[in-house]
Design an enzyme around this catalytic site. Structure first.
Site, mmCIF file in Angstrom:
data_model
loop_
_atom_site.group_PDB
_atom_site.id
_atom_site.type_symbol
_atom_site.label_atom_id
_atom_site.label_comp_id
_atom_site.label_asym_id
_atom_site.label_seq_id
_atom_site.Cartn_x
_atom_site.Cartn_y
_atom_site.Cartn_z
ATOM 1 N N LYS A 1 5.019 -10.089 8.947
ATOM 2 C CA LYS A 1 4.484 -9.046 9.824
ATOM 3 C C LYS A 1 2.949 -9.141 9.870
ATOM 4 C CE LYS A 1 3.482 -4.824 11.377
ATOM 5 N NZ LYS A 1 2.621 -4.232 10.411
ATOM 6 N N MET B 1 0.839 -1.197 0.000
ATOM 7 C CA MET B 1 0.000 0.000 0.000
ATOM 8 C C MET B 1 0.883 1.260 0.000
ATOM 9 S SD MET B 1 -3.459 -0.892 2.024
ATOM 10 C CE MET B 1 -2.877 -0.677 3.697
ATOM 11 N N GLU C 1 11.843 -0.201 5.255
ATOM 12 C CA GLU C 1 12.756 -1.350 5.120
ATOM 13 C C GLU C 1 12.015 -2.692 5.109
ATOM 14 O OE1 GLU C 1 16.009 -2.217 4.387
ATOM 15 O OE2 GLU C 1 15.977 -0.122 3.821
ATOM 16 N N GLN D 1 -2.647 -12.496 7.136
ATOM 17 C CA GLN D 1 -2.784 -12.162 5.720
ATOM 18 C C GLN D 1 -1.947 -13.111 4.853
ATOM 19 O OE1 GLN D 1 -2.611 -7.988 4.185
ATOM 20 N NE2 GLN D 1 -0.537 -8.522 3.598
ATOM 21 N N HIS E 1 9.051 -3.362 3.676
ATOM 22 C CA HIS E 1 8.660 -3.567 2.277
ATOM 23 C C HIS E 1 9.888 -3.877 1.410
ATOM 24 C CE1 HIS E 1 5.449 -0.518 3.519
ATOM 25 N NE2 HIS E 1 4.732 -1.556 3.166
ATOM 26 N N TYR F 1 4.154 3.965 0.819
ATOM 27 C CA TYR F 1 4.863 4.570 1.944
ATOM 28 C C TYR F 1 5.926 3.584 2.432
ATOM 29 C CZ TYR F 1 5.291 8.550 4.945
ATOM 30 O OH TYR F 1 5.761 9.697 5.530
ATOM 31 N N LEU F 2 6.765 3.198 1.490
ATOM 32 C CA LEU F 2 7.671 2.067 1.687
ATOM 33 C C LEU F 2 8.700 2.318 2.787
ATOM 34 C CD1 LEU F 2 8.367 1.026 -2.026
ATOM 35 C CD2 LEU F 2 6.494 0.337 -0.514
#
Ligand code: AMP
Length: 284
Positions: free
Chosen positions: A151, A31, A36, A155, A38, A33-34
Site C-alpha cells: 500500500k 502507527m 485488515e 516506503q 495491518h 489504529y489497526l
C-alpha cells in the site's frame, strides 16, 4: 500477549525468546489504529516467524508541518486485542520520549534520491523520518524479518533498499494491498472521510484498474495509461490528484518515454477534501 512500553523491556523479552527459546522473530511496524491491511501483515509474520511483535508508534519525525500528527487516530486497547486475535505475542508501544529521549535525533537516515519522487516530492523529510524510525525499531527489536505493505509502495521499496545498502540483518517481506469491497485501499486515514467523500474515494482504484486493463489490452505508452487513469475520475473539485505516475518498481524512476512493462507500478496520491489518499497497482 504482552504490551511492552520500554526499549529495555522489549529487548529483554525478544532476547529471551531468541536466545533462550531459539525462536525466530517477526516484526510488523505500524502507527496503530489497526485494520485488515495491518492484520494481513500480522498473518504473514505469524506464518514466517515463531514470535511476532507488532509495534504501534505514531512517529512524529515522519509528519511534516501542517500534517495530521495531532489528529492521527489512536486506540491502543483495540489494537492490542486485534493483534492478539491474529496471533501476535507482543505489542511494542513506546511513547515519544521513550523513542526519542534526547528529543529530535541529530543523526538520521538519509533516504537519498529515491525519496525525492512520488510522495517524497510532496512530503519533504517524510522518508527520512520513516527510515530513521524503522532503523531504530530494527535495532531495538532485532527481528529476523519484518513485514511491510505494498500500500505504501515507495516506503516498502526504500526500506528494502536501506536494509541492502546498510547491511541490516533483517529480511523484508512485502505484502499485497488489502482493499475494501469497493476497491478503496484500507488506511487508518480513511477514518477522516465524510460519508460523501467515502462514497467518492473508490474512483482512485477504478482509475488504476482501468490502467491495468488498458495495459493488458496492449497499451504500453505510460502517458496513455495515465490518461486512462484520469478518465475514470469524476469531474469533482474535491478530488485533487497530487501525482500519478508509472515508475520502475525498484528504482522508482518514472518510465517516462519508454514502454511500460508488466512489473512497472502506477502510483497515485490524491486529496479528497483535506484527506490525502495513496494507492498503487502493478500494471501486469
Ligand atoms: P501505517 O500504520 O499506516 O504506518 O502502516 C503500517 C504498515 O501497514 C505499513 O507497512 C503499511 O504499508 C501497511 N498497510 C497499511 N494499509 C495497508 C493495506 N491496505 N494493505 C496492506 N498493507 C497496508
Amino acid at each position: 500477549m504482552e504490551v511492552v512500553r520500554s526499549v529495555a523491556g522489549i529487548r529483554e523479552r525478544v532476547l529471551r525468546a531468541r536466545m533462550g527459546e531459539g525462536r525466530t522473530v517477526g516484526l510488523v511496524p505500524t502507527m496503530g489504529y489497526l485494520h485488515e491491511g495491518h492484520l494481513s501483515l500480522v498473518d504473514r509474520a505469524v506464518d514466517l516467524a515463531d514470535l511476532v511483535v507488532v509495534s504501534v508508534f505514531v512517529n512524529p519525525l515522519q509528519f511534516g508541518e501542517g500534517e495530521d500528527l495531532e489528529e492521527y487516530p489512536r486506540d491502543l486497547e483495540r489494537d492490542v486485542d486485534l493483534a492478539r486475535e491474529r496471533g501476535a505475542q507482543l505489542v511494542f508501544a513506546p511513547d515519544v520520549d521513550e523513542m526519542y529521549p534526547a528529543g529530535e535525533p541529530v543523526v538520521t537516515v538519509d533516504p537519498g534520491p529515491m525519496a525525492e519522487v512520488l510522495c517524497g516530492a510532496h512530503r519533504p523529510d517524510h522518508f527520512r523520518g520513516v527510515l530513521t524510525v524503522v532503523a531504530k525499531l530494527f535495532n531495538i527489536v532485532r527481528p529476523d524479518l519484518a513485514v511491510f505493505g505494498r500500500k505504501d509502495y515507495q516506503q516498502a521499496v526504500l526500506i528494502e533498499r536501506m536494509t541492502r545498502d546498510l547491511n541490516l540483518p533483517v529480511r523484508i517481506e512485502k505484502a499485497p494491498v488489502v482493499r475494501e469491497d469497493d476497491g478503496l485501499a484500507m488506511s487508518s486515514r480513511n477514518e477522516y472521510l465524510s460519508r460523501e467523500e467515502r462514497a467518492r474515494a473508490p474512483a482512485l482504484y477504478r482509475g488504476l484498474s482501468e490502467a491495468q486493463r488498458r495495459f493488458r489490452e496492449g497499451e504500453r505508452d505510460p502517458e496513455a495509461l495515465v490518461e486512462a487513469f484520469r478518465a475514470q475520475l469524476p469531474d469533482d473539485p474535491e478530488l485533487r490528484v497530487q501525482y500519478v505516475e508509472v515508475v520502475n518498481p525498484e528504482t522508482l524512476e518514472p518510465v517516462g518515454e519508454e514502454e511500460a512493462g508488466p512489473d512497472d507500478v502506477m502510483a497515485v496520491a490524491a486529496f479528497l477534501g483535506t484527506t490525502r489518499l495513496i494507492d498503487n497497482v502493478r500494471l501486469g
